[in-house]
Motif scaffolding. Sequence first.
Motif, PDB file in Angstrom:
ATOM      1  N   GLY A   1     -23.121  20.098  87.463  1.00 44.03           N
ATOM      2  CA  GLY A   1     -24.054  21.226  87.603  1.00 44.03           C
ATOM      3  C   GLY A   1     -24.892  20.777  88.875  1.00 44.03           C
ATOM      4  N   ILE A   2     -25.273  19.540  89.191  1.00 43.65           N
ATOM      5  CA  ILE A   2     -25.804  19.064  90.509  1.00 43.65           C
ATOM      6  C   ILE A   2     -24.736  19.275  91.658  1.00 43.65           C
ATOM      7  CG2 ILE A   2     -26.441  17.038  91.835  1.00 43.65           C
ATOM      8  CD1 ILE A   2     -27.350  15.649  89.008  1.00 43.65           C
ATOM      9  N   GLU A   3     -23.433  18.838  91.555  1.00 48.20           N
ATOM     10  CA  GLU A   3     -22.647  19.368  92.466  1.00 48.20           C
ATOM     11  C   GLU A   3     -22.421  20.886  92.817  1.00 48.20           C
ATOM     12  OE1 GLU A   3     -18.080  18.355  94.288  1.00 48.20           O
ATOM     13  OE2 GLU A   3     -18.618  17.865  92.129  1.00 48.20           O
ATOM     14  N   ALA A   4     -22.593  21.646  91.712  1.00 44.85           N
ATOM     15  CA  ALA A   4     -22.400  22.901  92.008  1.00 44.85           C
ATOM     16  C   ALA A   4     -23.502  23.678  92.604  1.00 44.85           C
ATOM     17  CB  ALA A   4     -22.191  23.679  90.649  1.00 44.85           C
ATOM     18  N   VAL A   5     -24.894  22.987  92.274  1.00 45.15           N
ATOM     19  CA  VAL A   5     -26.199  23.689  92.796  1.00 45.15           C
ATOM     20  C   VAL A   5     -26.483  23.271  94.524  1.00 45.15           C
ATOM     21  CG1 VAL A   5     -27.255  23.991  90.745  1.00 45.15           C
ATOM     22  CG2 VAL A   5     -27.690  21.976  92.020  1.00 45.15           C
ATOM     23  N   VAL A   6     -25.806  21.910  94.789  1.00 48.34           N
ATOM     24  CA  VAL A   6     -25.670  21.752  96.148  1.00 48.34           C
ATOM     25  C   VAL A   6     -24.912  22.440  96.997  1.00 48.34           C
ATOM     26  CG1 VAL A   6     -25.063  19.963  97.746  1.00 48.34           C
ATOM     27  CG2 VAL A   6     -26.394  19.430  95.736  1.00 48.34           C
ATOM     28  N   ASP A   7     -23.686  22.796  96.264  1.00 47.45           N
ATOM     29  CA  ASP A   7     -22.797  23.766  97.151  1.00 47.45           C
ATOM     30  C   ASP A   7     -23.491  25.311  97.454  1.00 47.45           C
ATOM     31  OD1 ASP A   7     -21.113  21.669  97.562  1.00 47.45           O
ATOM     32  OD2 ASP A   7     -19.785  22.178  95.881  1.00 47.45           O
ATOM     33  N   ALA A   8     -24.286  25.478  96.056  1.00 45.05           N
ATOM     34  CA  ALA A   8     -24.648  26.873  96.343  1.00 45.05           C
ATOM     35  C   ALA A   8     -25.836  27.025  97.226  1.00 45.05           C
ATOM     36  CB  ALA A   8     -25.107  27.341  94.991  1.00 45.05           C
ATOM     37  N   GLY A   9     -26.377  25.799  97.667  1.00 49.10           N
ATOM     38  CA  GLY A   9     -27.254  25.930  98.784  1.00 49.10           C
ATOM     39  C   GLY A   9     -28.919  25.990  98.239  1.00 49.10           C
ATOM     40  N   VAL A  10     -29.108  25.438  96.937  1.00 51.30           N
ATOM     41  CA  VAL A  10     -30.565  25.432  96.604  1.00 51.30           C
ATOM     42  C   VAL A  10     -31.379  24.474  97.408  1.00 51.30           C
ATOM     43  CG1 VAL A  10     -29.719  25.706  94.184  1.00 51.30           C
ATOM     44  CG2 VAL A  10     -30.330  23.337  95.174  1.00 51.30           C
ATOM     45  N   ASP A  11     -32.693  24.675  97.149  1.00 54.81           N
ATOM     46  CA  ASP A  11     -33.728  23.869  98.099  1.00 54.81           C
ATOM     47  C   ASP A  11     -34.091  22.525  97.466  1.00 54.81           C
ATOM     48  OD1 ASP A  11     -34.152  25.989 100.254  1.00 54.81           O
ATOM     49  OD2 ASP A  11     -34.152  27.205  98.364  1.00 54.81           O
TER      50      ASP A  11
ATOM     51  N   PHE B   1     -23.892  27.903  84.624  1.00 55.30           N
ATOM     52  CA  PHE B   1     -23.207  29.063  85.388  1.00 55.30           C
ATOM     53  C   PHE B   1     -22.133  28.788  86.475  1.00 55.30           C
ATOM     54  CE2 PHE B   1     -28.026  29.966  84.893  1.00 55.30           C
ATOM     55  CZ  PHE B   1     -27.809  31.436  84.431  1.00 55.30           C
ATOM     56  N   SER B   2     -21.317  29.930  86.693  1.00 57.43           N
ATOM     57  CA  SER B   2     -20.237  29.757  87.715  1.00 57.43           C
ATOM     58  C   SER B   2     -20.927  29.575  89.161  1.00 57.43           C
ATOM     59  CB  SER B   2     -19.326  31.004  87.531  1.00 57.43           C
ATOM     60  OG  SER B   2     -19.908  32.114  87.972  1.00 57.43           O
ATOM     61  N   ALA B   3     -19.784  28.983  89.600  1.00 59.93           N
ATOM     62  CA  ALA B   3     -20.159  28.890  91.323  1.00 59.93           C
ATOM     63  C   ALA B   3     -20.584  30.057  91.930  1.00 59.93           C
ATOM     64  CB  ALA B   3     -18.963  28.081  92.008  1.00 59.93           C
ATOM     65  N   ASP B   4     -19.852  31.326  91.289  1.00 58.79           N
ATOM     66  CA  ASP B   4     -20.133  32.792  92.118  1.00 58.79           C
ATOM     67  C   ASP B   4     -21.381  33.103  91.625  1.00 58.79           C
ATOM     68  OD1 ASP B   4     -17.702  32.666  93.479  1.00 58.79           O
ATOM     69  OD2 ASP B   4     -16.760  33.891  91.801  1.00 58.79           O
ATOM     70  N   GLU B   5     -21.949  32.833  90.176  1.00 62.83           N
ATOM     71  CA  GLU B   5     -23.161  33.214  89.944  1.00 62.83           C
ATOM     72  C   GLU B   5     -24.125  32.470  90.648  1.00 62.83           C
ATOM     73  OE1 GLU B   5     -22.283  34.589  85.318  1.00 62.83           O
ATOM     74  OE2 GLU B   5     -22.398  32.419  85.810  1.00 62.83           O
ATOM     75  N   LEU B   6     -24.081  31.184  90.836  1.00 61.24           N
ATOM     76  CA  LEU B   6     -24.972  30.211  91.474  1.00 61.24           C
ATOM     77  C   LEU B   6     -25.277  30.713  92.944  1.00 61.24           C
ATOM     78  CD1 LEU B   6     -24.263  26.631  90.222  1.00 61.24           C
ATOM     79  CD2 LEU B   6     -26.347  28.261  89.499  1.00 61.24           C
ATOM     80  N   ARG B   7     -24.246  31.364  93.604  1.00 60.58           N
ATOM     81  CA  ARG B   7     -24.200  31.525  94.921  1.00 60.58           C
ATOM     82  C   ARG B   7     -24.747  32.973  95.293  1.00 60.58           C
ATOM     83  NH1 ARG B   7     -18.967  28.828  95.757  1.00 60.58           N
ATOM     84  NH2 ARG B   7     -18.014  30.943  94.860  1.00 60.58           N
ATOM     85  N   ALA B   8     -24.905  33.768  94.249  1.00 57.02           N
ATOM     86  CA  ALA B   8     -25.454  35.172  94.278  1.00 57.02           C
ATOM     87  C   ALA B   8     -26.845  34.872  93.988  1.00 57.02           C
ATOM     88  CB  ALA B   8     -24.710  35.990  92.974  1.00 57.02           C
ATOM     89  N   LEU B   9     -27.252  34.001  93.219  1.00 52.61           N
ATOM     90  CA  LEU B   9     -28.674  33.866  92.751  1.00 52.61           C
ATOM     91  C   LEU B   9     -29.393  33.203  94.129  1.00 52.61           C
ATOM     92  CD1 LEU B   9     -30.583  32.589  89.795  1.00 52.61           C
ATOM     93  CD2 LEU B   9     -30.833  31.140  92.027  1.00 52.61           C
ATOM     94  N   VAL B  10     -28.587  32.158  94.680  1.00 52.06           N
ATOM     95  CA  VAL B  10     -29.512  31.843  95.816  1.00 52.06           C
ATOM     96  C   VAL B  10     -29.306  32.806  97.145  1.00 52.06           C
ATOM     97  CG1 VAL B  10     -29.186  29.756  97.602  1.00 52.06           C
ATOM     98  CG2 VAL B  10     -28.823  29.326  95.211  1.00 52.06           C
ATOM     99  N   ASP B  11     -28.400  33.499  97.132  1.00 52.36           N
ATOM    100  CA  ASP B  11     -28.277  34.433  98.343  1.00 52.36           C
ATOM    101  C   ASP B  11     -29.374  35.564  98.151  1.00 52.36           C
ATOM    102  OD1 ASP B  11     -26.651  35.672 100.433  1.00 52.36           O
ATOM    103  OD2 ASP B  11     -26.709  37.420  98.749  1.00 52.36           O
TER     104      ASP B  11
END
Length: 397
Positions: free
Chosen positions: A223-233, A195-205
Amino acid sequence: MLITADRVLTGSGAYLEDGAVLVDGDRIAAVGPRAQFAGHSDAPGAQLSFPGATVVPGLIDAHVHLVFDGGAEPLAAFNASSDEQLLRDMRRRAEQLLSSGVTTVRDLGDRNGLALRLQEEISRGVTTGPRIVSAGTPATTPGGHCHFLGGEVSGEAAIRDLVRRNLAAGAGLIKVMASGGGLTKDGPPSWQSQFSADELRALVDEAHRAGAPVAAHAHGADGIEAVVDAGVDTIEHCTWMTKDSFGLRQDVLKKIIERGIAVCPAVSPHWQMVARHFGEERTQVLFGQVRQMAEAGVRLIAGTDAGVQRTGFDGSLAGALPFYAHVGMPTDKILDMATAQAADALGLGGSVGRIKSGLRADLLVVGGDPLADLGALREIRAVITAGRVKEPGSSAQ
């Protein structure tokens, strides 16, 4: 019901010797020395004594897939089964988990809400099994990892819609496949982001707006860096794969620690055989990364990925936990990973994961001393879930 044993685990590495746990209905009413409850009277047969044993919190497997059979080719049985057949098989797997001392599981991906149906049956008492926290249908890209579970989405609007549908169906969290995975032979490689960074952020939001946590399947370092930046738990697997090797990134590791993101390595009970697949050198790097994360202070939680290739539901967690001793973790911290630490990461710290007055009566009685030898977790004397006793070989009473 009064349960007595030589030891009761009342905190991280802390035993109450010659202890007792008083259970009232589905809750722990009191915990204390056996002498404190001398003369206690209750219904006939409601006083259970376990000489030489230890009472610990019920175990938590933070990563399972009840919809898969744990065989050599789990997708073959999955693809050949109707939903009703899968549900029948999932009931049996749930009972296997409970019999092995697991009283709570986090199911991280199924088909057509089957884990949610099973969760509802168990909560009503018509099916025997652990408490299930289900993610429902995991989000993946078209043709992506686990696309056969039905969660293919592309674009922010579709992603938000899937999150809303899962939560409306009763999901307790949201799962996103942020990278490829080995189970999906026709999908992207495990190291590749989906997924793109924007898509991951939308999902987390969307999930966080509803108060739901997000678990991210992420093997690849990118991918790990991307999900960390997106704010996953939580991050599942977190193997730091690159196209050709592994590469733990210290700057990303620092963010994981600072943000309190839990990591579930999802270690198989057959961890000693990993070198046959990856080779000795790569296995040492892979294992060493888990050691680095533990030593750095990452919140590690225990999970097995039960259901995937050659990872069943009968004793898998007890078989996986020695891995963490192998990489240098002390037994008290390992038990925390499978009890209190996991409960906190799943948002259940106020109800399970500890032996404390007011919490749900999810308990495991084992022979011997698991702080001295994790093998004691296989010597099951009784499992108590929500105050109901399941002795080895029996149904919950």
